[in-house]
Structure formats: structure tokens, C-alpha cells
Design an enzyme around this catalytic site. Structure first.
Site, PDB file in Angstrom:
ATOM      1  N   ASP A 263      12.204  13.331 -54.165  1.00 37.92           N
ATOM      2  CA  ASP A 263      12.871  12.804 -52.971  1.00 37.92           C
ATOM      3  C   ASP A 263      14.140  12.054 -53.383  1.00 37.92           C
ATOM      4  O   ASP A 263      14.074  11.025 -54.047  1.00 37.92           O
ATOM      5  CB  ASP A 263      11.917  11.867 -52.224  1.00 37.92           C
ATOM      6  CG  ASP A 263      12.405  11.499 -50.833  1.00 37.92           C
ATOM      7  OD1 ASP A 263      13.625  11.490 -50.607  1.00 37.92           O
ATOM      8  OD2 ASP A 263      11.549  11.214 -49.961  1.00 37.92           O
TER       9      ASP A 263
ATOM     10  N   SER B 189       9.463   9.471 -42.914  1.00 43.10           N
ATOM     11  CA  SER B 189      10.709   8.771 -43.208  1.00 43.10           C
ATOM     12  C   SER B 189      10.838   7.529 -42.316  1.00 43.10           C
ATOM     13  O   SER B 189       9.963   6.667 -42.351  1.00 43.10           O
ATOM     14  CB  SER B 189      11.884   9.743 -43.062  1.00 43.10           C
ATOM     15  OG  SER B 189      13.052   9.219 -43.643  1.00 43.10           O
TER      16      SER B 189
ATOM     17  N   HIS C 199      12.712  15.399 -49.915  1.00 45.00           N
ATOM     18  CA  HIS C 199      12.477  14.571 -48.719  1.00 45.00           C
ATOM     19  C   HIS C 199      12.023  15.476 -47.575  1.00 45.00           C
ATOM     20  O   HIS C 199      12.763  15.756 -46.625  1.00 45.00           O
ATOM     21  CB  HIS C 199      13.750  13.810 -48.350  1.00 45.00           C
ATOM     22  CG  HIS C 199      13.528  12.723 -47.328  1.00 45.00           C
ATOM     23  ND1 HIS C 199      12.722  11.629 -47.564  1.00 45.00           N
ATOM     24  CD2 HIS C 199      13.999  12.574 -46.069  1.00 45.00           C
ATOM     25  CE1 HIS C 199      12.713  10.846 -46.485  1.00 45.00           C
ATOM     26  NE2 HIS C 199      13.479  11.401 -45.569  1.00 45.00           N
TER      27      HIS C 199
END
Length: 248
Positions: free
Chosen positions: A193, A140, A227
Site C-alpha cells: 500500500d 481507507s 491500496h
């Protein structure tokens, strides 16, 4: 305590030792978690966690894919106010105003964070692991910083593992490139995600192909993955590390 438990405790101490000693000139290293290799360390992976996490958040996962000659360094981002989260203080590599390709970006914060990661690379080089045996990686926001740092680095690094992320300051490329057009990049993204949508990852992959040699880029997507990470994804990461940081 049984000898088995004692052995496990000793192994844990060896795996998750805090880097201390002569690191005061490299702020991120003083507290970083290190997953040590089981033999002479001839390579290193600097892995950067996501927003609100810490270096501890990834050490267990990384231990499962470790190679005996590779050291993992997992620094902690400092706590800063994050605009996206109503200016709440939390661990972040740089400020985030939004999570879309058109969101305004914290240019000075991104560049400062990249310099701090480059300082770790220089420290490792001085201590015997050359830049071409150092790989950057992250998840991320950490993956975003690893991409930006590697692309702007003056050294030829071993590669980048970019998980569920994007390229910060993408409009500054290719002119911001440090000169390394043959940088191996493994980019992975979950198809479900909701935080960093898959199309943002796909746009990033296309942008990367205009910056470095397209043959050096591998973009893998994972059905059903949100995610986060998965065992299939980590198997791909391990294969990438084995290929670009072989035992010497």
C-alpha cells in the site's frame, strides 16, 4: 427479454434497493445502498467507502460474501472540499490534510461524521436490529471513520472491519473510548500500500491494543496487495462476520 435475464434483473433490484421511506431524520440513510439479506434480517453491517467513492463502489464485492441473515448498508459520503486534493469537491466523510500519523486532522468533521453513522445505528435499533447485532466496516477513510465511530460509541457493537486504514484523532484515546474494551476488530492491510503505508496500519494496530483488549484485535497483512482489496482479504472479512454475527 428472457426469463433468466428478467430473474437476474429482479434479483439485482432486491439486492441493490435504495432505502427510502421513513428515513428523513437520518440523512445518510435516505440515499444509502442496501444489500438485502435472503431471509429475515437479524444483523447489519454498515460499510463506509473510501475517499472519492460511493456506496455503490463496494456493493458488488460485499454481495459475494453475504450471509442470508445479514443486511449490508452502504451510505454515500457527502461531497466536500478536500484540502489534500487542492480543495476539490469530492465525496469524503471528513476533510483530509495529509496521510501521515502527524498530519493535522479535521476534528470537528470527524466527530460530526461519527455522529451521522451513530444515527444509522440508532435507526436500525429502533427498527429491530440491536446494536450488538450491528457491525461497522470500511475501506481507507471509511475504515478510519468506522474505527473512530465504534470506539466512541456508547453501545456494545458486534465488531469493526477496518481495511487499509488508520485511527483518526488517535491522541484522544484511550480517554475518548465509549466504554467498550471488548470490541472485536479485524484490521487488514496490503503490504504494498503506497497510499496508507503498512507501517501506518501497524502503528494503528499497536495503538488499538492500548485502547481495547488486545485479544480482540486481529491484524492481517497481504503480500503484493496495494491500496485495494483482494479475494483472500474478503474471505477473512466473511469469516469475521460469520463469527461475530452468527445466525440466531
Amino acid at each position: 427479454m428472457s426469463s433468466l435475464a428478467e430473474n437476474q434483473q429482479a434479483q439485482s433490484r432486491n439486492l441493490l434497493q435504495c432505502m427510502c421511506g421513513n428515513n428523513m431524520s437520518v440523512p445518510l440513510l435516505t440515499e444509502a445502498v442496501t444489500v438485502s439479506g435472503m431471509e429475515k434480517e437479524t444483523a447489519a453491517v454498515i460499510f463506509l467507502h473510501g475517499l472519492g467513492d460511493s456506496g455503490h463502489g463496494w456493493t458488488e464485492t460485499l454481495t459475494t460474501i453475504q450471509l442470508p441473515h445479514v443486511k449490508f448498508i452502504c451510505p454515500h459520503a457527502p461531497p466536500i472540499p478536500v484540502t489534500l486534493n487542492m480543495k476539490m469537491m469530492m465525496p469524503a466523510w471528513f476533510d483530509l490534510m495529509g496521510l501521515s500519523p502527524d498530519s493535522p486532522e479535521d476534528e470537528s468533521g470527524i466527530k460530526k461524521a461519527a455522529e451521522n453513522i451513530k444515527a444509522i445505528i440508532e435507526h436500525e435499533a429502533k427498527n429491530g436490529i440491536p446494536p450488538n447485532r450491528i457491525m461497522l466496516g470500511g475501506f481507507s477513510q471509511g475504515g478510519a471513520l468506522s474505527l473512530y465511530t465504534a470506539l466512541t460509541c456508547q453501545h456494545q457493537l458486534a465488531g469493526v472491519v477496518a481495511l487499509s486504514c488508520w485511527l483518526p484523532l488517535h491522541r484522544s484515546f484511550p480517554s475518548a473510548l465509549g466504554g467498550n474494551k471488548n470490541l472485536p476488530i479485524l484490521q487488514c492491510h496490503g503490504e504494498m500500500d503506497a497510499m496508507i503505508p503498512l507501517h501506518f496500519g501497524a502503528m494503528t494496530a499497536e495503538k488499538l491494543k492500548s485502547i481495547v483488549n488486545p485479544q480482540m484485535i486481529s491484524f492481517k497483512t497481504y503480500p503484493g496487495l496495494s491500496h485495494s482489496s483482494s479475494s483472500q482479504e474478503m474471505a477473512a472479512v466473511k469469516e469475521f462476520i460469520e463469527k461475530h454475527l452468527p445466525r440466531i
